[in-house]
Write a protein that holds these residues in place. Structure first.
Motif, mmCIF file in Angstrom:
data_model
loop_
_atom_site.group_PDB
_atom_site.id
_atom_site.type_symbol
_atom_site.label_atom_id
_atom_site.label_comp_id
_atom_site.label_asym_id
_atom_site.label_seq_id
_atom_site.Cartn_x
_atom_site.Cartn_y
_atom_site.Cartn_z
ATOM 1 N N GLY A 346 38.939 27.339 1.209
ATOM 2 C CA GLY A 346 38.091 28.519 1.160
ATOM 3 C C GLY A 346 37.036 28.601 2.243
ATOM 4 O O GLY A 346 36.801 29.673 2.808
ATOM 5 N N MET A 347 36.363 27.491 2.552
ATOM 6 C CA MET A 347 35.298 27.565 3.546
ATOM 7 C C MET A 347 35.868 27.820 4.933
ATOM 8 O O MET A 347 35.272 28.563 5.736
ATOM 9 N N VAL A 348 37.035 27.234 5.225
ATOM 10 C CA VAL A 348 37.680 27.504 6.512
ATOM 11 C C VAL A 348 38.093 28.971 6.577
ATOM 12 O O VAL A 348 37.884 29.657 7.589
ATOM 13 N N ARG A 349 38.645 29.477 5.473
ATOM 14 C CA ARG A 349 39.034 30.892 5.430
ATOM 15 C C ARG A 349 37.811 31.792 5.614
ATOM 16 O O ARG A 349 37.879 32.821 6.291
ATOM 17 N N GLN A 350 36.682 31.423 5.019
ATOM 18 C CA GLN A 350 35.476 32.233 5.164
ATOM 19 C C GLN A 350 35.065 32.334 6.633
ATOM 20 O O GLN A 350 34.713 33.412 7.119
ATOM 21 N N TRP A 351 35.116 31.221 7.346
ATOM 22 C CA TRP A 351 34.766 31.248 8.770
ATOM 23 C C TRP A 351 35.786 32.070 9.566
ATOM 24 O O TRP A 351 35.430 32.792 10.490
ATOM 25 N N GLN A 352 37.070 31.953 9.188
ATOM 26 C CA GLN A 352 38.087 32.745 9.871
ATOM 27 C C GLN A 352 37.885 34.239 9.603
ATOM 28 O O GLN A 352 38.122 35.078 10.471
ATOM 29 N N THR A 353 37.414 34.573 8.414
ATOM 30 C CA THR A 353 37.113 35.968 8.081
ATOM 31 C C THR A 353 35.934 36.486 8.886
ATOM 32 O O THR A 353 35.984 37.576 9.472
ATOM 33 N N LEU A 354 34.865 35.707 8.942
ATOM 34 C CA LEU A 354 33.621 36.182 9.548
ATOM 35 C C LEU A 354 33.611 36.095 11.067
ATOM 36 O O LEU A 354 33.027 36.953 11.735
ATOM 37 N N PHE A 355 34.241 35.055 11.610
ATOM 38 C CA PHE A 355 34.069 34.780 13.035
ATOM 39 C C PHE A 355 35.357 34.820 13.856
ATOM 40 O O PHE A 355 35.299 34.728 15.080
#
Length: 467
Positions: A346-355
């Motif tokens: 999830g945290m990797v996906r969050q960064w991929q979503t935002l950045f």
């Protein structure tokens, strides 16, 4: 160890090193031929360590200088780290904080050192900290750091961290003092002894009044009112992980022990579980150890068998160490595991979503239609009770059912939305001034803003921030 007769001394020395000064792990290397040898053992073992003498009692001159500086501050904040918990200094912290009225922020490793419910508590600072906690540090004129190490997840860009603050830094490890941030008053000593000395000196002093901070606390209290913890509904209609953790906190209460792995679930647990007591929150902190939760829960249950122990895990972490549930089942450790299962790292996906413009790579962990892997079946096979939760109505009954079972481990597989994200957020290496609240990146403060003024660029509602 090269002589079997030296084993008792080595083990005793290791325990002394591990539990005094700055606590930490110690390696004792015992070769196979020494393990196979025999020796005469007497108790208690003796050890001699002339080069190891950690300073625990702070110097009176430094304490007096600190009290003077605190008395003159108008925007002080207590920056509390995990050293306060290691020193069992929570009572002394509460006494000093209430005596002075100074706001308190507690790092990820210090959660529970100061009650979450206390009106002086601003929350956790840093990358996923609360708006009031970040504001308290960014607009402080004095940081009183106790048992904290100014790690990068708290400071963000060091050059713009707490730009108006002088620093009092107390730590049992002198190597930490001044390592990251220039310090006005260094204090080497055990956190408990430091806080006791500060309180005693202050109480006995007629020269130094308590700091005048009504305007400062009013400013921070306003931020608390305007930026409470919360979340937005998931895009796919699945459960909000934040809601699950709020229910867990409410149902289980602050007397249980909570452990966490690493990632989004770790941050949500830190944000949405209410911690009132020390040593009720265990996680790997800066080590970032994925897979930590299940074995840590085993250790916590072994050490405190009378306590209810909950492992808050993500589906990524859970796949790394869930085999230890077999150990829990065979050896009789009825831990509870709440898997926050979003089917992704999830945290990797969050960064991929935002950045990274939603370019998702190597983060997917679940086949939607078939629950691959099926944690319910897997947990059943390892001797656990297992429950799957997919709707809000099932959350509380599942938690209640888990609490009723104390003859084997219990695993609850909470199926949550894959795009639920951790807010607030400060991106890696950015300034704490650039805290991101819910959506859209906006600076938290105007550069000319004073602490007495209302933050000019914080938006009142999420809707006011441009997508």
């Amino acid at each position: 160890v090269t002589d079997p007769n030296k084993i008792p001394e080595a083990i005793a020395s290791a325990f002394h090193l591990a539990s005094t000064g700055r606590p930490g792990p110690v390696l004792v290397d015992i070769p196979k031929d020494i393990q196979n040898a025999t020796m005469e053992y007497t108790f208690p073992p003796k050890f001699y360590m002339p080069g190891y003498k950690p300073t625990t009692n702070p110097h009176n001159r430094q304490i007096s200088a600190a009290v003077k500086m605190i008395s003159e501050a108008t925007r002080p904040v207590l920056y509390v780290g995990g050293g306060v918990i290691k020193a069992d200094a929570h009572r002394e912290l509460l006494e000093f904080a209430e005596f002075t009225g100074i706001p308190v922020v507690t790092t990820l490793m210090a959660l529970g050192a100061f009650p979450d419910s206390h009106p002086q508590h601003m929350g956790m600072p840093g990358m996923h900290g609360t708006v009031p906690a970040v504001a308290a540090m960014q607009r402080a004129d004095l940081l009183i750091a106790i048992g904290a190490r100014f790690d990068d997840r708290v400071t963000g860009d060091v050059d713009t961290f707490a730009p108006y603050a002088q620093v009092i830094h107390a730590d049992v490890d002198p190597a930490e003092i001044g390592k990251i941030r220039e310090v006005a008053i260094p204090i080497v000593g055990d956190a408990r002894e430091v806080l006791l000395s500060l309180t005693k000196t202050y109480q006995n002093s007629t020269k130094y009044p308590k700091p005048e901070i009504n305007e400062w606390t009013g400013y921070l209290n306003d931020l608390q009112d305007r930026f409470p913890r919360g979340w937005e509904p998931t895009e796919d209609g699945k459960l909000n992980p934040q809601l699950i953790l709020e229910h867990l906190s409410r149902e289980i209460g602050p007397e249980a022990i909570y452990v966490a792995g690493v990632g989004q679930h770790q941050m949500w647990a830190a944000q949405f579980i209410d911690f009132e007591n020390p040593r009720t929150w265990i996680n790997s902190g800066g080590a970032g150890t994925m897979g930590y939760a299940v074995p840590a829960a085993l250790g916590a249950k072994a050490g405190m068998p009378e306590k209810e122990v909950w492992a808050i895990d993500g589906d990524g972490c859970f796949q790394m160490t869930n085999q230890e549930l077999t150990t829990a089942a065979l050896e009789g450790f009825p831990i509870k595991v709440a898997v926050i299962n979003n089917g992704n790292l999830g945290m990797v996906r969050q960064w991929q979503t935002l950045f990274y413009e939603r370019n998702y790579s190597n983060t997917k962990l679940r086949d939607e239609g078939n629950y691959i892997p099926d944690f319910v079946k897997l947990s059943d096979a390892m001797g656990c009770e297992s429950i799957r939760v997919t709707t809000e109505e099932e959350i509380v009954p599942a938690i209640q059912r888990a609490r009723e079972i104390n003859d084997r481990p219990v695993v609850i597989d909470f199926i949550v939305g894959e795009d639920a994200q951790v807010w607030p957020m400060i991106s890696g290496g950015a300034s704490n001034e650039e805290i991101q609240y819910a959506v859209g990146l906006r600076p938290l403060f105007d550069e000319n803003e004073s602490a007495a003024e209302e933050p000019a660029t914080i938006h009142e509602t999420v809707e006011e921030i441009e997508d």
